[in-house]
Design a protein around this motif. Structure first.
Motif, PDB file in Angstrom:
ATOM      1  N   PRO A  39      69.911  -1.419  61.184  1.00 20.02           N
ATOM      2  CA  PRO A  39      70.146  -0.443  60.263  1.00 20.02           C
ATOM      3  C   PRO A  39      69.879   1.017  61.268  1.00 20.02           C
ATOM      4  CG  PRO A  39      68.536  -1.702  59.078  1.00 20.02           C
ATOM      5  CD  PRO A  39      68.822  -2.330  60.307  1.00 20.02           C
ATOM      6  N   ILE A  40      68.964   0.750  62.164  1.00 22.86           N
ATOM      7  CA  ILE A  40      68.792   1.899  63.131  1.00 22.86           C
ATOM      8  C   ILE A  40      70.036   2.246  64.087  1.00 22.86           C
ATOM      9  CG2 ILE A  40      67.286   3.050  64.903  1.00 22.86           C
ATOM     10  CD1 ILE A  40      64.896   1.666  63.701  1.00 22.86           C
ATOM     11  N   ALA A  41      70.495   1.179  64.731  1.00 17.03           N
ATOM     12  CA  ALA A  41      71.653   1.078  65.581  1.00 17.03           C
ATOM     13  C   ALA A  41      72.894   1.571  64.839  1.00 17.03           C
ATOM     14  CB  ALA A  41      71.813  -0.169  66.051  1.00 17.03           C
ATOM     15  N   LEU A  42      73.002   1.123  63.591  1.00 12.17           N
ATOM     16  CA  LEU A  42      74.036   1.725  62.618  1.00 12.17           C
ATOM     17  C   LEU A  42      73.816   3.076  62.446  1.00 12.17           C
ATOM     18  CD1 LEU A  42      74.265  -1.320  60.120  1.00 12.17           C
ATOM     19  CD2 LEU A  42      76.326  -0.520  61.615  1.00 12.17           C
ATOM     20  N   ASP A  43      72.806   3.656  62.049  1.00 17.89           N
ATOM     21  CA  ASP A  43      72.708   5.102  61.890  1.00 17.89           C
ATOM     22  C   ASP A  43      73.018   5.928  63.205  1.00 17.89           C
ATOM     23  OD1 ASP A  43      72.011   4.821  59.203  1.00 17.89           O
ATOM     24  OD2 ASP A  43      70.005   4.689  59.617  1.00 17.89           O
ATOM     25  N   GLY A  44      72.366   5.442  64.235  1.00 22.93           N
ATOM     26  CA  GLY A  44      72.788   6.146  65.649  1.00 22.93           C
ATOM     27  C   GLY A  44      73.907   6.212  65.945  1.00 22.93           C
TER      28      GLY A  44
END
Length: 249
Positions: free
Chosen positions: A154-159
């Motif tokens: 999720p953090i990579a997707l948000d970034g």
């Protein structure tokens, strides 16, 4: 030992260890190196193993990601040729995305600071190479996937949503018989799919050994990407890419 018995013994040995060289297999099975090489060629044709320079590993389960050190050495010549041709699509003052695939990592060899490109990547090794060359680089955060040395989740997707990508370069495990781009990693597939939706153009890097491969996760159809860079024409019946097939020879 009969040939089929020897092949089964070779598969059992490869099940026990992640990777073995020709020399190690020869010693373990007490068979000459030329015989081992012929047997490995047979098993590779049956898609029971994956060959690399000097050795082999058992073909991975479709749910398991092959270790990056091994993938880097598989079809290295073809990957280098494909990346060289793909890099010709890059224009100055643009934002490009390189996924964590070993094929996309080769593109770093053809980037120069004078091009004034900005690179976004989720590949840790790719980011390090770019920084050492003085290329402006953003590395996505997230959970580190050890087999691929990449950030996912999720953090990579948000970034990824923070960037407007002009040109996305990506690869995968293969392309199935329907022309769907498939992969073994759910998290990497989700990230690629997200960036594909927003990128102005996409470039799929695929050596011909990946045609006809099946895996568990679908990314997109071949017909949904703009460019295919490969070392051989794809099989008849595959959907056409939006713009161009570029052959690297």
């Amino acid at each position: 030992m009969l040939r089929e018995e020897r092949l089964q013994a070779m598969l059992r040995v490869l099940n026990e260890q992640e990777f073995l060289t020709v020399e190690e297999l020869s010693a373990r099975l007490m068979v000459s190196r030329p015989t081992i090489r012929r047997d490995l060629a047979d098993l590779a044709q049956r898609r029971l193993i994956v060959r690399s320079h000097g050795g082999a590993m058992r073909a991975p389960d479709e749910k398991i990601t092959t270790p990056i050190d091994f993938r880097r050495s598989v079809n290295a010549r073809e990957k280098a040729l494909i990346s060289r041709e793909a890099a010709k699509l890059i224009r100055s003052n643009t934002v490009i995305y390189l996924d964590a695939s070993t094929t996309a990592a080769y593109i770093t060899e053809y980037l120069r600071p004078q091009q004034q490109v900005t690179v976004v990547t989720n590949g840790l090794m790719t980011a390090v190479r770019l920084q050492s060359k003085g290329i402006r680089t953003y590395c996505l955060g997230g959970e580190i996937q050890s087999s691929s040395l990449c950030a996912v989740g999720p953090i990579a997707l948000d970034g990824a949503r923070n960037f407007n990508v002009d040109l996305m370069f990506f690869s995968s495990y293969g392309v199935n018989d329907r022309g769907d781009i498939v992969d073994t990693s759910e998290s990497e597939t989700m990230l690629r799919r997200s960036i594909l939706r927003s990128a102005a153009a996409s470039v799929f890097l695929c050596d011909s050994s990946k045609f006809g491969k099946q895996s568990i996760y679908n990314c997109v159809s071949l017909g949904d990407v703009d460019y295919l860079v490969t070392d051989a024409r794809p099989p008849e019946g595959y959907p056409a890419v939006r713009k161009e097939i570029i052959l690297a020879t």
